[in-house]
Structures are given as structure tokens and as C-alpha cells.
Design a protein around this motif. Structure first.
Motif, PDB file in Angstrom:
ATOM      1  N   SER A 102       0.839  -1.200   0.000  1.00  0.00           N
ATOM      2  CA  SER A 102       0.000   0.000   0.000  1.00  0.00           C
ATOM      3  C   SER A 102       0.876   1.254   0.000  1.00  0.00           C
ATOM      4  O   SER A 102       1.489   1.600   1.012  1.00  0.00           O
ATOM      5  N   LEU A 103       0.915   1.909  -1.146  1.00  0.00           N
ATOM      6  CA  LEU A 103       1.714   3.125  -1.268  1.00  0.00           C
ATOM      7  C   LEU A 103       1.157   4.235  -0.388  1.00  0.00           C
ATOM      8  O   LEU A 103       1.911   4.994   0.236  1.00  0.00           O
ATOM      9  N   TRP A 104      -0.169   4.343  -0.325  1.00  0.00           N
ATOM     10  CA  TRP A 104      -0.788   5.408   0.476  1.00  0.00           C
ATOM     11  C   TRP A 104      -0.530   5.219   1.966  1.00  0.00           C
ATOM     12  O   TRP A 104      -0.342   6.192   2.702  1.00  0.00           O
ATOM     13  N   LEU A 105      -0.496   3.962   2.409  1.00  0.00           N
ATOM     14  CA  LEU A 105      -0.188   3.710   3.814  1.00  0.00           C
ATOM     15  C   LEU A 105       1.280   4.038   4.104  1.00  0.00           C
ATOM     16  O   LEU A 105       1.612   4.513   5.195  1.00  0.00           O
ATOM     17  N   LEU A 106       2.155   3.829   3.114  1.00  0.00           N
ATOM     18  CA  LEU A 106       3.556   4.226   3.264  1.00  0.00           C
ATOM     19  C   LEU A 106       3.664   5.742   3.394  1.00  0.00           C
ATOM     20  O   LEU A 106       4.429   6.250   4.221  1.00  0.00           O
ATOM     21  N   TYR A 107       2.888   6.463   2.579  1.00  0.00           N
ATOM     22  CA  TYR A 107       2.866   7.926   2.690  1.00  0.00           C
ATOM     23  C   TYR A 107       2.425   8.353   4.085  1.00  0.00           C
ATOM     24  O   TYR A 107       3.005   9.259   4.690  1.00  0.00           O
ATOM     25  N   PHE A 108       1.375   7.689   4.572  1.00  0.00           N
ATOM     26  CA  PHE A 108       0.833   8.051   5.887  1.00  0.00           C
ATOM     27  C   PHE A 108       1.824   7.715   7.000  1.00  0.00           C
ATOM     28  O   PHE A 108       2.075   8.537   7.889  1.00  0.00           O
ATOM     29  N   GLY A 109       2.390   6.502   6.956  1.00  0.00           N
ATOM     30  CA  GLY A 109       3.277   6.058   8.024  1.00  0.00           C
ATOM     31  C   GLY A 109       4.618   6.758   8.020  1.00  0.00           C
ATOM     32  O   GLY A 109       4.949   7.502   8.951  1.00  0.00           O
ATOM     33  N   TYR A 110       5.385   6.531   6.950  1.00  0.00           N
ATOM     34  CA  TYR A 110       6.726   7.114   6.891  1.00  0.00           C
ATOM     35  C   TYR A 110       6.661   8.620   6.692  1.00  0.00           C
ATOM     36  O   TYR A 110       7.410   9.368   7.332  1.00  0.00           O
ATOM     37  N   GLY A 111       5.758   9.065   5.813  1.00  0.00           N
ATOM     38  CA  GLY A 111       5.717  10.477   5.462  1.00  0.00           C
ATOM     39  C   GLY A 111       5.067  11.363   6.507  1.00  0.00           C
ATOM     40  O   GLY A 111       5.686  12.312   6.995  1.00  0.00           O
ATOM     41  N   ILE A 112       3.832  11.062   6.882  1.00  0.00           N
ATOM     42  CA  ILE A 112       3.087  11.961   7.765  1.00  0.00           C
ATOM     43  C   ILE A 112       3.372  11.687   9.244  1.00  0.00           C
ATOM     44  O   ILE A 112       3.818  12.576   9.978  1.00  0.00           O
ATOM     45  N   VAL A 113       3.127  10.460   9.696  1.00  0.00           N
ATOM     46  CA  VAL A 113       3.354  10.141  11.112  1.00  0.00           C
ATOM     47  C   VAL A 113       4.839  10.286  11.466  1.00  0.00           C
ATOM     48  O   VAL A 113       5.200  10.956  12.442  1.00  0.00           O
ATOM     49  N   GLY A 114       5.697   9.663  10.666  1.00  0.00           N
ATOM     50  CA  GLY A 114       7.128   9.765  10.924  1.00  0.00           C
ATOM     51  C   GLY A 114       7.639  11.188  10.806  1.00  0.00           C
ATOM     52  O   GLY A 114       8.476  11.627  11.594  1.00  0.00           O
ATOM     53  N   GLY A 115       7.122  11.932   9.811  1.00  0.00           N
ATOM     54  CA  GLY A 115       7.547  13.318   9.621  1.00  0.00           C
ATOM     55  C   GLY A 115       7.153  14.224  10.771  1.00  0.00           C
ATOM     56  O   GLY A 115       7.921  15.092  11.193  1.00  0.00           O
ATOM     57  N   ILE A 116       5.946  14.029  11.300  1.00  0.00           N
ATOM     58  CA  ILE A 116       5.516  14.807  12.467  1.00  0.00           C
ATOM     59  C   ILE A 116       6.414  14.497  13.663  1.00  0.00           C
ATOM     60  O   ILE A 116       6.833  15.386  14.408  1.00  0.00           O
ATOM     61  N   GLY A 117       6.735  13.214  13.840  1.00  0.00           N
ATOM     62  CA  GLY A 117       7.640  12.834  14.913  1.00  0.00           C
ATOM     63  C   GLY A 117       9.005  13.482  14.762  1.00  0.00           C
ATOM     64  O   GLY A 117       9.589  13.967  15.732  1.00  0.00           O
ATOM     65  N   LEU A 118       9.506  13.514  13.536  1.00  0.00           N
ATOM     66  CA  LEU A 118      10.783  14.172  13.271  1.00  0.00           C
ATOM     67  C   LEU A 118      10.761  15.631  13.706  1.00  0.00           C
ATOM     68  O   LEU A 118      11.683  16.117  14.361  1.00  0.00           O
ATOM     69  N   GLY A 119       9.705  16.331  13.304  1.00  0.00           N
ATOM     70  CA  GLY A 119       9.617  17.760  13.597  1.00  0.00           C
ATOM     71  C   GLY A 119       9.553  18.059  15.080  1.00  0.00           C
ATOM     72  O   GLY A 119      10.223  18.968  15.583  1.00  0.00           O
TER      73      GLY A 119
END
Length: 289
Positions: A102-119
Motif C-alpha cells: 500500500s503506497l498510500w499507507l507508506l505515505y501516511f506512516g513514513y511520510g506523515i506520522v514519521g515526519g511529524i515525529g521528526l519535527g
């Protein structure tokens, strides 16, 4: 502020923990290690796959801005802990994304959730150590941000290769193992990020007024644009450095094996991470000192 300087052992311990937090977070810069493999394994185009990293960096910027404004309100330890858990969960969610293709779940997990954690976690280490080291601002902030630059070396030469070999090239399980590792290490390091006692009083209203005035100034806007173009150029290189080198080596020698290509790509990531880290260190030292 004298008590912070007098408690030398404690403040150096906090500085080491802050550096380790940035070291773990900086693993995001090793995305190109996975870029080509993820794209080829799941049949996604390079541009589709790269959006996961792009979203993570975008969310890093947006969330770090919010975190910086609210650091005094929530405290560095709380923000760092929340960020640490979210960044680790980003990899764990990515496991399910890759398992289910699931590409969209990858966007959500790595991109959005992980990105918010990074910030959330990114802004806290430097802000914390700068309060503990008013006498060594350049040295100590350089040390901490160097950790972020070296994170890609940790991922490309240690974590990712070890887990990929152990799980026989299974990307999903590799992402899960990385997530669990970060889930153990990051919160442990982040738990030690706290301000000196005398720094816990709030001066929020005056600071916000001053910050707003500065942000709306022409000088700030001009500097922000310069940094934006600089960051965009850097992120383009970081996100594709390994695939680009592999394609160049493949063009020169069509018989080169995949393992050699992947090791060469990982080495390039490690070298760029080394100079990224050292560059950050010397920039901070000479800029402030």
C-alpha cells in the motif's frame, strides 16, 4: 544560569543524550538506501516512492516550526518523547504498508506520522543544550546538529544492512525491526532532555511579539527564501544519491552485480553523511564563536 554551568557532569550527559536523539532522527537522510529497492520490489515509480521521503521532510519543517513556538509551553522532554514515539511508529506503520503493498499507507506512516515525529523531536535537543551551555554555544550546538548529519551513516552502514541480511532482503521486516529499535532507543535518550530549573519560568508573550515582528521583516523573508532553495537542492541529492550512483556504475559496467551496487550506494550515503555532520559542526562553531 550559574547552576547549569556548575552542574557540569549533568549538562554534558544531557548533551550526549541530545546528540544521540539527533543521531537517531538523522537516519531519515538515508532514505535513498531504500529508494531503488522499494521502487523495484513493489513496482512503484521513482517519483511515487520518493513522495514518502518528501512528505516526511515537509512535515518535519511544518511541525518543527510549531514545536519551536510551543517549546516553552510543553517543555522539551514532552515534545521529544512524543516525537520519538511517532518517528518510530512511522517505520512500524511502513511495515504494514509494505506487507500490503500500500503506497498510500507508506505515505501516511513514513511520510506523515514519521515526519511529524521528526519535527517535534528535532527542535528540542538544540534548544535544551543551548540553555545548559551558555558558555559554549558554538561547540555544543555544533556537536548536537552533527549527530543529525551522521544519522544517515548509522542507517546505511549499520542498521539497514544488518536487518536486511538477517531478514534475507525482506524490506517489510527490515522496516519493522528499525521501527522497534528506534522505539527502544529514541524515547530512552529523549527522556533526559530537560531545561535547567531557572529556565522553566515563561517569557512567552514578549518572545512571541518579537518573533512575529521578525518573521514579517524583509530580511527574514529573504533569508528564509535562500534557505528554502538550499534545502530543496540538498533534499533532491539526499533522496536519490544512492540510485543515481548505482545507475552511473551500471552504465559503465553492465556486468556489475547488485550487491556491489548496493554497497557502493551505501558508501556514498555514509561519506555524504560524514561531511554533512562535520559541516554542521564547524558551521555552528565558527558562526557562534
Amino acid at each position: 544560569m550559574k547552576s547549569a554551568m556548575q552542574n557540569s557532569g549533568k549538562r554534558w550527559f544531557i548533551a550526549v543524550m541530545a546528540t544521540l536523539v539527533h543521531l537517531c532522527l538523522g537516519t531519515v537522510y538515508a532514505w535513498s538506501f531504500f529508494q531503488k529497492t522499494v521502487s523495484e520490489t513493489f513496482g512503484w515509480s521513482n517519483s511515487e516512492t520518493a513522495w514518502a521521503f518528501s512528505l516526511a521532510i515537509f512535515m518535519l519543517g511544518v511541525t518543527a516550526s510549531w514545536g519551536g513556538q510551543n517549546l516553552q509551553k510543553f517543555g522539551p522532554r514532552k515534545l521529544a518523547l512524543i516525537g520519538a514515539f511517532l518517528y518510530a511508529f512511522g517505520y512500524i506503520i511502513s511495515y504494514f504498508a509494505l506487507q500490503n503493498e500500500s503506497l498510500w499507507l507508506l505515505y501516511f506512516g513514513y511520510g506523515i506520522v514519521g515526519g511529524i515525529g521528526l519535527g517535534l523531536a528535532y527542535v528540542t535537543p538544540v534548544a535544551t543544550v543551548s540553555k545548559w551551555f551558555p558558555d559554549k554555544q558554538g561547540l555544543i550546538t555544533g556537536m548536537v546538529v552533527m549527530g543529525f548529519g551522521l544519522g544517515a551513516l548509522l542507517m546505511s552502514k549499520l542498521l539497514a544492512p544488518i536487518f536486511l541480511e538477517y531478514f534475507e532482503k525482506d524490506l517489510a521486516k527490515t522496516f519493522l525491526a528499525i521501527g522497534i529499535t528506534l522505539l527502544v532507543l529514541l524515547p530512552f535518550f529523549a527522556n533526559f532532555l530537560n531545561l535547567p530549573t531557572e529556565e522553566k519560568s515563561t517569557e512567552i508573550s514578549a518572545e512571541k511579539l518579537s518573533a512575529t515582528k521578525e518573521i514579517l521583516s524583509l530580511n527574514f523573508i529573504f533569508i528564509w527564501l535562500i534557505f528554502m532553495f538550499n534545502v530543496v537542492a540538498g533534499m533532491i541529492f539526499i533522496s536519490f544519491q544512492s540510485p543515481l550512483l548505482q545507475d552511473l556504475l551500471k552504465a559503465e559496467n553492465v556486468n556489475i552485480d547488485t550487491a556491489t551496487l548496493e554497497k557502493s550506494g551505501a558508501t556514498l550515503i555514509a561519506i555524504s553523511a560524514l561531511f554533512n555532520g562535520l559541516g554542521r559542526f564547524f558551521w555552528e562553531v565558527f558562526q557562534i564563536n
